[in-house]
Design an enzyme around this catalytic site. Sequence first.
Site, PDB file in Angstrom:
ATOM      1  N   HIS A 305       0.799  -1.348   0.006  1.00  0.00           N
ATOM      2  CA  HIS A 305      -0.036  -0.037   0.049  1.00  0.00           C
ATOM      3  C   HIS A 305       0.788   1.233   0.097  1.00  0.00           C
ATOM      4  CE1 HIS A 305      -3.361   2.841   1.300  1.00  0.00           C
ATOM      5  NE2 HIS A 305      -4.038   1.793   0.679  1.00  0.00           N
ATOM      6  N   ASP A 362      -7.746  -5.461  -0.001  1.00  0.00           N
ATOM      7  CA  ASP A 362      -8.335  -6.231  -1.002  1.00  0.00           C
ATOM      8  C   ASP A 362      -8.042  -7.737  -0.943  1.00  0.00           C
ATOM      9  OD1 ASP A 362      -7.578  -3.394  -3.075  1.00  0.00           O
ATOM     10  OD2 ASP A 362      -9.612  -4.060  -2.502  1.00  0.00           O
TER      11      ASP A 362
HETATM   12  C1  SDX Z   1      -6.052   0.158  -2.808  1.00  0.00           C
HETATM   13  O1  SDX Z   1      -4.490   4.426  -2.015  1.00  0.00           O
HETATM   14  C2  SDX Z   1      -5.388   3.889  -1.538  1.00  0.00           C
HETATM   15  O2  SDX Z   1      -6.023   4.311  -0.134  1.00  0.00           O
HETATM   16  C3  SDX Z   1      -5.805   2.906  -2.098  1.00  0.00           C
HETATM   17  C4  SDX Z   1      -6.782   1.948  -1.378  1.00  0.00           C
HETATM   18  C5  SDX Z   1      -8.267   2.508  -1.151  1.00  0.00           C
HETATM   19  O3  SDX Z   1      -9.005   2.564  -0.223  1.00  0.00           O
HETATM   20  O4  SDX Z   1      -8.799   3.817  -2.005  1.00  0.00           O
HETATM   21  O5  SDX Z   1      -6.324   1.575  -0.139  1.00  0.00           O
HETATM   22  C6  SDX Z   1      -7.312   0.922  -2.131  1.00  0.00           C
HETATM   23  O6  SDX Z   1      -5.877   0.379  -4.023  1.00  0.00           O
HETATM   24  C7  SDX Z   1      -5.376  -0.943  -2.023  1.00  0.00           C
HETATM   25  C8  SDX Z   1      -4.103  -1.385  -2.822  1.00  0.00           C
HETATM   26  C9  SDX Z   1      -4.607  -2.503  -4.002  1.00  0.00           C
HETATM   27  N1  SDX Z   1      -3.430  -2.698  -4.859  1.00  0.00           N
HETATM   28  C10 SDX Z   1      -2.910  -3.935  -4.759  1.00  0.00           C
HETATM   29  O7  SDX Z   1      -3.211  -4.879  -3.966  1.00  0.00           O
HETATM   30  C11 SDX Z   1      -1.853  -4.297  -6.016  1.00  0.00           C
HETATM   31  C12 SDX Z   1      -0.552  -4.923  -5.580  1.00  0.00           C
HETATM   32  N2  SDX Z   1       0.065  -3.798  -4.785  1.00  0.00           N
HETATM   33  C13 SDX Z   1       0.792  -2.780  -5.432  1.00  0.00           C
HETATM   34  O8  SDX Z   1       0.828  -2.879  -6.859  1.00  0.00           O
HETATM   35  C14 SDX Z   1       1.502  -1.782  -4.714  1.00  0.00           C
HETATM   36  O9  SDX Z   1       1.686  -2.258  -3.413  1.00  0.00           O
HETATM   37  C15 SDX Z   1       0.711  -0.421  -4.562  1.00  0.00           C
HETATM   38  C16 SDX Z   1       0.064  -0.111  -5.818  1.00  0.00           C
HETATM   39  C17 SDX Z   1      -0.670  -0.538  -3.781  1.00  0.00           C
HETATM   40  C18 SDX Z   1       1.418   0.509  -3.838  1.00  0.00           C
HETATM   41  O10 SDX Z   1       2.269   0.757  -4.682  1.00  0.00           O
HETATM   42  P1  SDX Z   1       3.508   2.151  -4.392  1.00  0.00           P
HETATM   43  O11 SDX Z   1       3.133   2.613  -3.074  1.00  0.00           O
HETATM   44  O12 SDX Z   1       3.753   2.946  -5.662  1.00  0.00           O
HETATM   45  O13 SDX Z   1       4.816   1.085  -4.002  1.00  0.00           O
HETATM   46  P2  SDX Z   1       5.689   0.820  -5.141  1.00  0.00           P
HETATM   47  O14 SDX Z   1       5.124   0.044  -6.384  1.00  0.00           O
HETATM   48  O15 SDX Z   1       6.713   1.785  -5.371  1.00  0.00           O
HETATM   49  O16 SDX Z   1       6.464  -0.600  -4.539  1.00  0.00           O
HETATM   50  C19 SDX Z   1       7.409  -0.338  -3.560  1.00  0.00           C
HETATM   51  C20 SDX Z   1       8.203  -1.712  -3.552  1.00  0.00           C
HETATM   52  C21 SDX Z   1       8.925  -1.776  -5.188  1.00  0.00           C
HETATM   53  O17 SDX Z   1      10.007  -2.440  -5.080  1.00  0.00           O
HETATM   54  P3  SDX Z   1      11.319  -1.692  -5.343  1.00  0.00           P
HETATM   55  O18 SDX Z   1      11.275  -1.188  -6.904  1.00  0.00           O
HETATM   56  O19 SDX Z   1      11.442  -0.715  -4.430  1.00  0.00           O
HETATM   57  O20 SDX Z   1      12.466  -2.742  -5.542  1.00  0.00           O
HETATM   58  O21 SDX Z   1       7.545  -2.666  -3.166  1.00  0.00           O
HETATM   59  C22 SDX Z   1       7.540  -3.663  -4.180  1.00  0.00           C
HETATM   60  C23 SDX Z   1       7.632  -2.962  -5.311  1.00  0.00           C
HETATM   61  O22 SDX Z   1       8.081  -3.718  -6.447  1.00  0.00           O
HETATM   62  N3  SDX Z   1       5.862  -4.041  -4.180  1.00  0.00           N
HETATM   63  C24 SDX Z   1       5.614  -5.396  -4.278  1.00  0.00           C
HETATM   64  C25 SDX Z   1       4.205  -5.314  -4.083  1.00  0.00           C
HETATM   65  N4  SDX Z   1       3.889  -4.219  -3.888  1.00  0.00           N
HETATM   66  C26 SDX Z   1       4.880  -3.388  -3.877  1.00  0.00           C
HETATM   67  N5  SDX Z   1       6.258  -6.472  -4.488  1.00  0.00           N
HETATM   68  C27 SDX Z   1       5.496  -7.571  -4.699  1.00  0.00           C
HETATM   69  N6  SDX Z   1       4.188  -7.623  -4.508  1.00  0.00           N
HETATM   70  C28 SDX Z   1       3.364  -6.300  -4.261  1.00  0.00           C
HETATM   71  N7  SDX Z   1       2.165  -6.375  -4.135  1.00  0.00           N
END
Ligand code: SDX
Length: 428
Positions: A305, A362
């Site tokens: 998140h 989720d």
């Molecule tokens: C919702 O914003 C809100 O409040 C949203 C929400 C709401 O109520 O409105 O809470 C609802 O959207 C919840 C999130 C649902 N999405 C997912 O579950 C999809 C999987 N998660 C992600 O893609 C990710 O974690 C996000 C999009 C939720 C957050 O992304 P960020 O904050 O931009 O973080 P990032 O993509 O920069 O990741 C940071 C690191 C990265 O590694 P590095 O590049 O630093 O090496 O963490 C890794 C990412 O690769 N990472 C994951 C991961 N999520 C982040 N690695 C594996 N699995 C994951 N799920």
Amino acid sequence: MTDSVKLNAAGKDLDLKVLSGSVGPDVIDIRKLYAQTGMFTYDPGFTSTASCDSAITYIDGDEGVLLHRGYPIGQLAEKSTFMEVCHLLLNGELPTKDELDKFSYTISRHTMLHEQLATFYRGFRRDAHPMAIMCGVVGALSAFYQDSADITDPQQRMIASHRLIAKMPTIAAMAYKYSIGQPFMSPKNNLSYTGNFLQMTFGVPAEEYVVNPVVERAMDRIFILHADHEQNASTSTVRLAGSSGANPFACIAAGIACLWGPAHGGANEAALNMLREIGTVDRIPEYIARAKDKNDPFRLMGFGHRVYKNYDPRATVMQQTVREVLGELGVTDPVFDVAIALEEMALSDPYFIEKKLFPNVDFYSGVILSAIGFPTTMFTALFALARTVGWVAQWNEMISDPEQKIGRPRQLYTGPTQRDFVPLADRT
Ligand code: SDX
């Protein structure tokens, strides 16, 4: 608490004001930065940017805190109802008994759709994704409810807000009925908001639908958990659309479109599909390895998140609700066992610990929704149904903010500098 910070930029020493809210991080007021320095700030994805001030929802991502008008999400999920939370988000206070009765009555009188809107569904293929239908039908509401589209009139804004909250269950239920070839069910005002949604979704004209109180309570709690969440991507979309003066129906349609993405509200559908693809506990290590592999675009859906770097408090409540609902319905779902095992394995893996990746709202919701009988394609439509109250509350707050103006970010330009046109004959 400091009241200003110093910045030396473009050869100037600036004192930038620091603004404080009632709780949470202070903000540096950079509204005059470009005028004073000719420079922009740079923050793709807005990881360090406050786009507005708001009194609706507060999140502390490190402490796993989520407050709606000051009330913790755990208390609201346990003790309140979605109708009460709608009143709280829209009006700022939990309703008295009389206020709740009046609010519920008002909402129940807006649940019907203009009959011509039903023909919109017939234009879609039966296998159209419900979110495609929701985008289309909600955007089309502005063609039917022009008498509540004047955003400068607080009365019309509130009627439009009530219409949107009331009609989303009808629109979502109709999308499901259309997909399975069953007739649309009329709203029934003698049922609760959530009970009415269940009967429009799972009821049939051939017999009286009896609302299961366990399912009704679980569904109502799921709506509460999804109601609002500060300035997330879809809420920011609604605010940006609203800042141009667009009508509320168009703004909410924009929010639905943004929520559809798998990184946002589409994650609940993707998470359950992922859990089903994993299938058994012994296959979890393979997927955890893929999630950690930089060369593999696979991510654990329902994990991570932007704000929560500790547990998402909604995921905690959701997991508890799964146990209750599966237990009370006498349903066992191997996917839930996979979800529990996956959480345990991921949370003990250094990669997830270091990157502070925890289950979000989720991760578990799909297990309950599937147990209740929804297809995965409906999951994000249910998220949109519940989030509509948050969107309209934030939209109303933005419209009535005297400081609000059209949102218009700038950029760091990296394209070609000016050059002269080359006639076709001279191009090689
Ligand atoms: C919702 O914003 C809100 O409040 C949203 C929400 C709401 O109520 O409105 O809470 C609802 O959207 C919840 C999130 C649902 N999405 C997912 O579950 C999809 C999987 N998660 C992600 O893609 C990710 O974690 C996000 C999009 C939720 C957050 O992304 P960020 O904050 O931009 O973080 P990032 O993509 O920069 O990741 C940071 C690191 C990265 O590694 P590095 O590049 O630093 O090496 O963490 C890794 C990412 O690769 N990472 C994951 C991961 N999520 C982040 N690695 C594996 N699995 C994951 N799920």
